[in-house]
Enzyme design. Structure first.
Site, mmCIF file in Angstrom:
data_model
loop_
_atom_site.group_PDB
_atom_site.id
_atom_site.type_symbol
_atom_site.label_atom_id
_atom_site.label_comp_id
_atom_site.label_asym_id
_atom_site.label_seq_id
_atom_site.Cartn_x
_atom_site.Cartn_y
_atom_site.Cartn_z
ATOM 1 N N ASP A 223 0.872 -1.164 0.000
ATOM 2 C CA ASP A 223 0.000 0.000 0.000
ATOM 3 C C ASP A 223 0.922 1.232 0.000
ATOM 4 O OD1 ASP A 223 -2.062 1.783 0.015
ATOM 5 O OD2 ASP A 223 -3.170 0.840 1.653
HETATM 6 C C1 BGC Z 1 -5.022 3.329 -0.088
HETATM 7 C C2 BGC Z 1 -5.038 2.317 -1.226
HETATM 8 C C3 BGC Z 1 -4.798 3.016 -2.530
HETATM 9 C C4 BGC Z 1 -3.492 3.785 -2.444
HETATM 10 C C5 BGC Z 1 -3.161 4.525 -3.716
HETATM 11 C C6 BGC Z 1 -3.787 4.187 -0.114
HETATM 12 O O1 BGC Z 1 -3.858 5.213 0.814
HETATM 13 O O2 BGC Z 1 -5.104 2.647 1.150
HETATM 14 O O3 BGC Z 1 -6.266 1.636 -1.261
HETATM 15 O O4 BGC Z 1 -4.773 2.076 -3.580
HETATM 16 O O5 BGC Z 1 -3.567 4.730 -1.398
HETATM 17 O O6 BGC Z 1 -4.034 5.574 -3.900
#
Ligand code: BGC
Length: 776
Positions: A223
């Site tokens: 993530d």
């Molecule tokens: C989120 C993810 C997301 C990523 C990119 C993170 O803060 O938890 O679900 O894919 O950001 O935007």
């Protein structure tokens, strides 16, 4: 794959280490020598944003994942996936950062709207076909967030203490189903820790369970900013650290290999997985001709899915569907300024948004509108009546670029639409034509230096510390006025992080009487109408990524609004526009309640389709709706000293409600259509449940047939019943249909220290109101 092995031998250590690290917010570096394009990733899950977070290149915005799950229709999930693959191909995206398969452990979970269900089987089955759909279009996924990322408070660091049984039977189960049924090309490692290690370093879960036990052969992507330690992440199974340009991989990983802390074979394995992902998604050229895909109508699918997801939980005396001639009082701030998607990384920029008011009017219905009450005191991004664009300038005021704006909110994150080094200011400007005369309110959302000009008047020129500033201007109806909000870009990065960022907004609200007067107007309009449709729901301040909810009450005076219009007109239909459960204290006073989730860009059209009976509402609750928050089995989403204990074990959702003394407002699986069904026969042979049912109403219809398994001898260690399978059935009026549901052995197994164990004995197996005794 020969091309992968060949490429690995051609790469030196530094290039290999660079290949597993983000080069910017959304991409991995290209390596032209081996024919590798830059691999592009993008959120997900209700649309494909693309690498620019602007309205420049609009996206189809589908209903929220809770809505997709409410259809209980895996075929529809597959079509959604295929459409998203089409959107990815159009935007040059190789990997969609979706689906989100964390569970609705508590209705307070901030990303509840972005997950599917409280049930792992429903979640897993919907997600598997979504993934099959995306991957059938030559695009990869990252099933996320692996694992136990079911709340937002302290989400980057919290340590989830969860028993092995709950982990296996609930939280890991959707990932396991997707792995078995779809073979995902990617998984995203979550921010949180699980029983100690942080997920990006979790060897036992990433290398042990996901790869070892389940045979996952895809790529594990962190993530965003979740990877914390070079050596521990590499040894713990994380392939790719996102986003760049600064990550724990890249040069730091090359260094760790040179120092002997990470074997080069581990890096080779990471590279192998990245290159395999690249082959699968066409980023590594292998000479095969590009596939040809059938064109999918995204706008049409958005409308169809919305109507199919709408969940009718109450319909007294068949008030719905409405006759076309009725005079409708349409009430609610959300009826005019629809909230069609949840906030956070799931946000996309659609070409248009159809509000309930626009949808009902476009259907030719006789509608009188009254605002009644708003879900938020906050002004909304400038929208209707504004013709605006954003202009980026350098220090000398030279224009670097003009970027279209679909509304007054601007978020550029990760990559900028203009050269970042030269960027000094961004102006959202254009004209505004007021529909009515009076006191119009304009606002600034953001932090830093701003100048706001409306007409000739400079309303603000200075620093906004945080939050928003609001100004009132008298304007006449029908006359264009120039508007301009200029933001001076000082750092252009997100907080302390090395992520490019510019974000602010021009806000607006039309002349509006005070709250008491608005309520009185709504009552008056309600009294005059044949039927009232009142739209209420949540706001971005109370339901979005990044924080958990603290209350299930609807914000503002919306509950009072419903009670008052229902008292004024008993034929009141309440439309609930929220991604997750809300309390509905007035639910027994109204004629009908239709839950429309976050319905996506075509929500207003879909609402007209369903209200008029053009389309039957197809939804069944994918999660239990409580009467009050206090009744909910799990409301603890706040870590204590960095830890959160999932003490309830396997008892979440209906598994917990079934043994509680208070019933919910509406149970899991509940939802009404516009016809009636009679379940006629249910038989079970060798793992297959067969159900015969008849449409006893006067319209064609679709039913969701749900099968539950329940131990004949109650066992306090196990839930009373659990979902064993489901399918949809369709039949013409008076016609019969027969459906089958596979009931695998796993349905009767539990996780023990020795692994999965079938619990032998008698069980009740139900399908609708019928049941039979089966012996495992
Ligand atoms: C989120 C993810 C997301 C990523 C990119 C993170 O803060 O938890 O679900 O894919 O950001 O935007």
């Amino acid at each position: 794959m020969d091309e992968v092995e060949h490429a690995i031998t051609a790469l030196d250590l530094d290039t290999k280490a660079a290949l597993v690290a983000g080069q910017d917010m959304w991409t991995l570096p290209a390596v032209p020598e081996i024919g590798l394009d830059s691999l592009v990733m993008s959120d997900g899950p209700i649309g494909v944003r693309g690498v620019q977070w602007t309205a420049q290149d609009p996206s189809i915005a589908l209903p929220s994942p809770t809505a997709l799950a409410a259809t209980w229709d895996v075929g529809l999930a597959r079509r959604v996936g295929a459409l998203l693959a089409q959107e990815c191909r159009r935007k040059g995206v190789h990997v969609l950062l979706a689906p989100t398969v964390n569970l609705h452990r508590s209705p307070l979970g901030g990303r509840h709207f972005e997950c599917y269900s409280e049930d792992p089987l429903l979640t897993g089955e919907i997600a598997a076909e979504y993934v099959n759909g995306v991957q059938s279009g030559g695009v990869g996924v990252t099933v996320k967030h692996f694992v136990a990322n079911d709340f937002e408070t302290e989400r980057l660091t919290a340590n989830v203490l969860v028993g092995e049984r709950a982990l296996r039977e609930l939280y890991l189960r959707p990932f396991e189903i997707v792995q078995a049924k779809a073979g995902p090309y990617g998984v995203m490692a979550a921010y949180n820790r699980v029983n100690g290690p942080t997920m990006t370093e979790h060897g036992p879960l990433q290398n042990g369970v996901l790869r070892g036990e389940w045979g996952f052969d895809g790529c594990i992507v962190s993530d965003w900013t979740a990877a914390r330690d070079t050596v521990r992440a590499a040894l713990g199974g994380l392939d790719v650290a996102m986003p760049g340009p600064v990550t724990v991989y890249g040069p730091a990983l090359a260094e760790a290999v040179r120092a002997g802390e990470v074997p080069e074979s581990v890096l080779d394995e990471q590279v192998r997985r990245v290159l395999t992902l690249a082959v699968r998604t066409g980023a590594l050229k292998n000479g095969s001709p590009p596939a040809v895909y059938e064109e999918i109508d995204g706008v049409g699918l958005a409308r169809e899915l919305a109507a199919r997801s709408f969940t009718l939980v109450r319909n007294q005396d068949g008030v719905l569907p409405l006759a076309r001639e009725v005079r409708i009082a349409l009430i609610g701030g959300l009826a005019k300024e629809a909230r069609v998607m949840g906030g956070g990384s799931a946000l996309v920029f659609p070409e248009r948004v159809v509000s309930p008011l626009e949808g009902l009017r476009a259907a030719g219905l006789d509608v009188v509108y009254a605002r009644g009450a708003d879900p938020s005191e906050q002004l909304s991004p400038a929208g209707k009546g504004f013709t605006i664009a954003s202009t980026a300038r350098d220090a000398e005021g030279r224009v670097l670029g003009v970027i279209p704006q679909s509304d007054g909110s601007l978020t550029w994150i990760g990559s900028m639409p203009v050269p970042h080094e030269e960027l000094r200011s961004v102006e959202i400007g254009g004209t505004f034509r007021p529909e009515v005369g009076g006191a119009h309110r304009f606002g600034i959302e953001g932090t830093g230096l701003f100048r706001l000009v409306v007409g000739e008047e400079v309303l603000f020129d200075g620093r906004v510390e945080s939050g928003s500033e609001v100004f009132t201007v008298e304007l006449a109806a029908g006359e264009d006025v120039p508007v301009s909000l200029t933001h001076t870009v000082v750092k252009g990065v997100l907080g302390e992080m090395p992520i490019l960022y510019v974000g602010f907004g021009l806000l607006y609200r039309e002349p509006t009487p005070g709250p008491d007067e608005l309520l009185a107007q709504a009552e008056a309009v309600a009294r005059e109408a044949d039927v009232v449709v009142v739209v209420v729901g949540t706001s971005k301040e109370v339901e979005s990524e990044g924080f958990d909810r603290t209350s299930l009450r609807m914000p503002g005076r919306q509950d009072e609004l419903v009670s008052r219009v229902a008292a004024a007109n008993p034929r009141t239909v309440v439309v609930v526009n929220a991604g997750s459960p809300v309390e509905m204290p007035w639910r027994d006073q109204v004629a009908a309640i239709l839950l429309t989730w976050f319905p996506g860009q075509e929500g207003g059209h879909a609402l007209a389709d369903v209200l008029t009976g053009e389309v039957e509402p197809g939804g069944r609750l994918p999660t239990t709706w409580p009467a009050t928050m206090a009744d909910c089995p799990v409301i603890d989403v706040t870590p204590v000293d960095g830890e959160i204990a999932y003490d309830e074990g396997v008892f979440i959702g209906y598994r917990a409600w079934d043994r509680a003394s208070t019933p919910p407002a509406y149970p899991f699986g509940h939802g009404l259509g516009y016809t009636t069904w009679e379940y006629q026969e249910l038989t079970y042979t060798e793992g297959t449940l067969t159900v015969r049912l008849r449409n006893t109403g006067s319209r064609p219809g679709r039913e969701v047939v749900q099968a539950y398994l329940s131990p004949a001898t109650p066992d306090p260690e196990r839930p009373t019943r659990w979902l064993a399978g489901f399918t949809t059935a369709e039949a013409a009026p008076g016609a019969e249909t027969t459906v089958t549901i596979e009931i695998p052995h796993r349905t009767a197994e539990i996780w023990t220290p020795e692994g999965w164990q079938l619990i032998l004995g008698d069980y009740h197996l139900s399908g609708g109101p019928l049941e039979t005794l089966v012996t495992f």
